[in-house]
Motif scaffolding. Structure first.
Motif, short mmCIF file in Angstrom:
data_model
loop_
_atom_site.label_atom_id
_atom_site.label_comp_id
_atom_site.label_asym_id
_atom_site.label_seq_id
_atom_site.Cartn_x
_atom_site.Cartn_y
_atom_site.Cartn_z
N GLY A 17 0.82 -1.22 0.00
CA GLY A 17 0.00 0.00 0.00
C GLY A 17 0.85 1.26 0.00
N GLN A 18 1.87 1.28 0.85
CA GLN A 18 2.76 2.45 0.90
C GLN A 18 3.50 2.64 -0.42
N ALA A 19 3.94 1.54 -1.04
CA ALA A 19 4.67 1.64 -2.31
C ALA A 19 3.78 2.18 -3.43
N LEU A 20 2.48 1.87 -3.38
CA LEU A 20 1.56 2.27 -4.45
C LEU A 20 1.05 3.70 -4.32
N LEU A 21 0.86 4.18 -3.09
CA LEU A 21 0.26 5.50 -2.88
C LEU A 21 1.01 6.59 -3.63
N GLY A 22 0.23 7.40 -4.36
CA GLY A 22 0.80 8.54 -5.08
C GLY A 22 1.39 8.21 -6.43
N LYS A 23 1.41 6.94 -6.80
CA LYS A 23 2.01 6.53 -8.09
C LYS A 23 0.96 6.57 -9.19
N THR A 24 1.43 6.61 -10.44
CA THR A 24 0.55 6.71 -11.61
C THR A 24 0.59 5.43 -12.44
N LYS A 25 -0.35 5.35 -13.40
CA LYS A 25 -0.39 4.21 -14.32
C LYS A 25 0.95 4.09 -15.03
N GLY A 26 1.38 2.85 -15.24
CA GLY A 26 2.62 2.60 -15.95
C GLY A 26 3.85 2.55 -15.06
N THR A 27 3.71 3.00 -13.81
CA THR A 27 4.84 2.99 -12.88
C THR A 27 5.08 1.58 -12.36
N VAL A 28 6.35 1.22 -12.20
CA VAL A 28 6.71 -0.05 -11.57
C VAL A 28 7.15 0.28 -10.15
N VAL A 29 6.53 -0.38 -9.18
CA VAL A 29 6.86 -0.15 -7.78
C VAL A 29 7.46 -1.41 -7.18
N GLU A 30 8.29 -1.21 -6.16
CA GLU A 30 8.87 -2.33 -5.43
C GLU A 30 8.40 -2.24 -3.98
N ALA A 31 8.09 -3.41 -3.42
CA ALA A 31 7.69 -3.46 -2.02
C ALA A 31 8.40 -4.63 -1.36
N ASN A 32 8.89 -4.38 -0.16
CA ASN A 32 9.55 -5.42 0.61
C ASN A 32 8.49 -6.11 1.47
N VAL A 33 8.11 -7.31 1.08
CA VAL A 33 7.09 -8.08 1.78
C VAL A 33 7.76 -9.27 2.48
N PRO A 34 7.06 -9.96 3.38
CA PRO A 34 7.69 -11.07 4.09
C PRO A 34 8.35 -12.12 3.17
N GLY B 212 9.91 -11.46 0.47
CA GLY B 212 11.03 -10.83 -0.23
C GLY B 212 10.58 -9.60 -0.99
N MET B 213 11.39 -9.17 -1.92
CA MET B 213 11.07 -7.98 -2.72
C MET B 213 10.13 -8.38 -3.85
N ILE B 214 9.08 -7.59 -4.03
CA ILE B 214 8.10 -7.87 -5.09
C ILE B 214 7.95 -6.61 -5.93
N GLN B 215 7.78 -6.79 -7.24
CA GLN B 215 7.59 -5.66 -8.15
C GLN B 215 6.23 -5.76 -8.83
N TYR B 216 5.54 -4.64 -8.85
CA TYR B 216 4.25 -4.55 -9.54
C TYR B 216 4.30 -3.39 -10.52
N GLU B 217 3.72 -3.61 -11.70
CA GLU B 217 3.49 -2.52 -12.64
C GLU B 217 2.04 -2.11 -12.50
N ILE B 218 1.78 -0.81 -12.37
CA ILE B 218 0.41 -0.31 -12.23
C ILE B 218 -0.22 -0.24 -13.62
N LEU B 219 -1.21 -1.11 -13.86
CA LEU B 219 -1.88 -1.15 -15.16
C LEU B 219 -3.04 -0.17 -15.23
N ASP B 220 -3.78 -0.04 -14.11
CA ASP B 220 -4.93 0.86 -14.12
C ASP B 220 -5.30 1.25 -12.68
N ILE B 221 -5.93 2.38 -12.56
CA ILE B 221 -6.44 2.89 -11.27
C ILE B 221 -7.90 3.22 -11.52
N ILE B 222 -8.78 2.56 -10.76
CA ILE B 222 -10.22 2.74 -11.00
C ILE B 222 -10.96 2.98 -9.68
#
Length: 159
Positions: free
Chosen positions: A128-145, A147-157
């Motif tokens: 949630g913290q990694a995603l907040l304030g980001k836009t479509k097309g951005t790739v975010v990284e989050a450190n989860v239990p 390990g590190m995970i990467q998500y690309e934001i496809l859409d915000i609805i």
């Protein structure tokens, strides 16, 4: 000391209000009846039914206090406040897990109503913290239990 603001969607507010109402109108009466029945058995010094009922009563009263405090400090995010240009609380985000090339969908909510089984994640969680304030097309990284995970934001609805 200021109390922490509790951010809720209208649905989250309804759930907390319903839980509080149920505790006050149903559970309190049930526990009072259990205590009354346990007392009728006689000596309460070694009465496990009485002890269990008193423990449940204490739990219910603690939860009632917690819910009342949360509702007193609630800030409700209305649908018109949800921004679909950037990830914000109340928005539903469609993501692509970069490693596994799988789509996932999360709704960003306040911590009081997060429920991972319903894909509702807290704005305070690593993702949630990694995603907040980001836009479509951005790739975010989050450190989860796991390990590190990467998500690309496809859409915000809005849902």
């Amino acid at each position: 000391m200021t109390e922490k603001e509790v951010i809720l969607t209208p649905e989250g507010l309804r759930k907390l209000e319903d839980e509080l109402d149920h505790l006050k109108s149903v559970k309190r009466k049930e526990v009072a009846e259990r205590i009354k029945a346990a007392i009728s058995y006689g000596d309460i010094s070694e009465n496990s039914e009485y002890d269990d009922a008193k423990n449940e009563q204490a739990f219910i009263e603690g939860r009632v206090i917690t819910l009342e405090k949360m509702l007193r400090n609630a800030r409700i995010i209305q649908e018109h406040e949800v921004n679909t240009e950037v990830v914000s609380i109340g928005a539903t985000v469609i993501l692509k897990d970069v490693e596994f090339n799988e789509e996932v969908e999360f709704t960003i909510v306040g911590s009081a109503e997060s429920n991972p089984t319903e894909n509702k994640i807290s704005n305070e969680s690593p993702v949630g913290q990694a995603l907040l304030g980001k836009t479509k097309g951005t790739v975010v990284e989050a450190n989860v239990p796991a390990g590190m995970i990467q998500y690309e934001i496809l859409d915000i609805i809005k849902k």
